[in-house]
Design a protein around this motif. Structure first.
Motif: not given
Length: 328
Positions: A77-84, A160-167, A219-226
């Motif tokens: 399985x593949x997980x892609x990660x998006x930083x803040x 953070x911004x990455x939490x927004x990104x994945x959503x 998985x979204x941690x502390x998403x920005x702009x929720x």
């Protein structure tokens, strides 16, 4: 406020089996994803291996990996990660290592235009899910590990911004016209200071939101702009979601971010509020004395043990992705 210089200083200073065979260790390689209209994208890749490991440092951060070692397992399985905002691919190195040791391939990009070295597109939020979808395509179709990855088992992790990104990438449709009213009410919040100094580009306001139905778990941690999503904006998310909030988040305080996403996600989801945690506690614990420039990112509240929290956090993230992407 930008963390460009914080991450630049840091770099300068420099469990469940998820595959047919659980690997002993994590391998690592640094790739460069080609882009048609810009320089290549920096991508850190962690993956399962049976090779011996050694410490590798990212300034005040680090991980224990076998650099360039052969990958173990098939149909991983593949997980892609998006930083803040202002980050880089290595901001969640320990979480990526834990996932790789559990049998996942993890690919984390340094976002073009929003990293420690380039803030030119820091508020062009539509760029981010498009970049994440491109990363999935690169890993499945062109990366050195493409033959090892199961294209039907893709997850996304963001902070953070990455939490927004994945959503957004998983089907969320934000409404950025909500930002001015939010910032009039909360001018001191980080997102409002950022957009005040660097307004959202006009092309980003009209750009389509890229959704990628290959993403099967989020998985979204502390998403920005929720707050920009609302219930209608999150109804397009069909993948299971694990959502995290730092109870004492000083960067994205209050109920307009993770809490707003929690309220408006239409399907049941795994929501976790971390008592005593601040915003940057989701980043990899610093394993070296930080330079003054990175102290704000490395510091936790008195009495909060980030290293201990990450053992729990990483185990929960591994378990969630294992349950959603691997379990029959």
């Amino acid at each position: 406020m930008s963390f460009r210089h914080v991450f630049a200083a840091a770099l300068a200073a420099a469990t469940t089996a998820a595959s047919p065979a659980l690997a002993a260790n994590a391998g690592f390689m640094l790739l460069h994803e080609p882009r048609p209209n810009g320089p290549p994208v920096e991508v850190g890749v962690w993956y399962p291996t049976d090779a011996a490991t050694a410490p590798m440092s990212f300034g005040s951060w680090g991980h224990q990996v076998a650099a360039g070692a052969p990958a173990a397992g098939q149909r991983l399985p593949l997980i892609v990660m998006s930083h803040g905002n202002g980050g880089f691919f290595g901001g969640h190195a320990d979480t990526a290592q834990a996932l790789a040791e559990a049998g996942f391939v993890v690919a984390a990009l340094t976002h073009p235009g929003d990293s420690y070295k380039d803030q030119s597109r820091a508020t062009a939020m539509a760029d981010r899910p498009a970049a994440l979808a491109a990363l999935i395509g690169f890993m499945l179709d062109a990366s050195p590990l493409k033959a090892k990855i199961d294209p039907g088992k893709v997850g996304a992790f963001g902070f953070s911004s990455g939490g927004f990104t994945v959503l957004a990438a998983a089907g969320g449709k934000p409404d950025l016209t909500k930002v001015p009213a939010h910032c009039k009410a909360h001018p001191g919040n980080f997102d409002c200071k950022l957009t005040a100094g660097r307004p959202i580009p006009a092309d980003a306001l009209t750009a389509p939101w890229v959704h990628d139905d290959r993403i099967k778990a989020v998985v979204s941690a502390a998403p920005a702009l929720g707050f920009t999503f609302g219930r209608d904006g999150l109804k397009g998310i069909k993948a299971p979601v694990q959502l995290w909030k730092a109870a004492d988040d000083e960067i994205l305080p209050g109920d307009d971010y993770a809490e707003a996403a929690h309220r408006n996600l239409p399907k049941p989801h795994d929501y976790r509020v971390v008592v005593g945690a601040r915003h940057f506690d989701f980043l990899t614990p610093c394993n070296a004395k930080p330079a003054p420039e990175v102290a704000v990112i490395c510091a936790s509240a008195p009495g909060f043990d980030r290293a201990a929290f990450h053992k729990t956090f990483n185990a929960a993230v591994v378990r969630f992705f294992s349950d959603q992407l691997v379990a029959p």
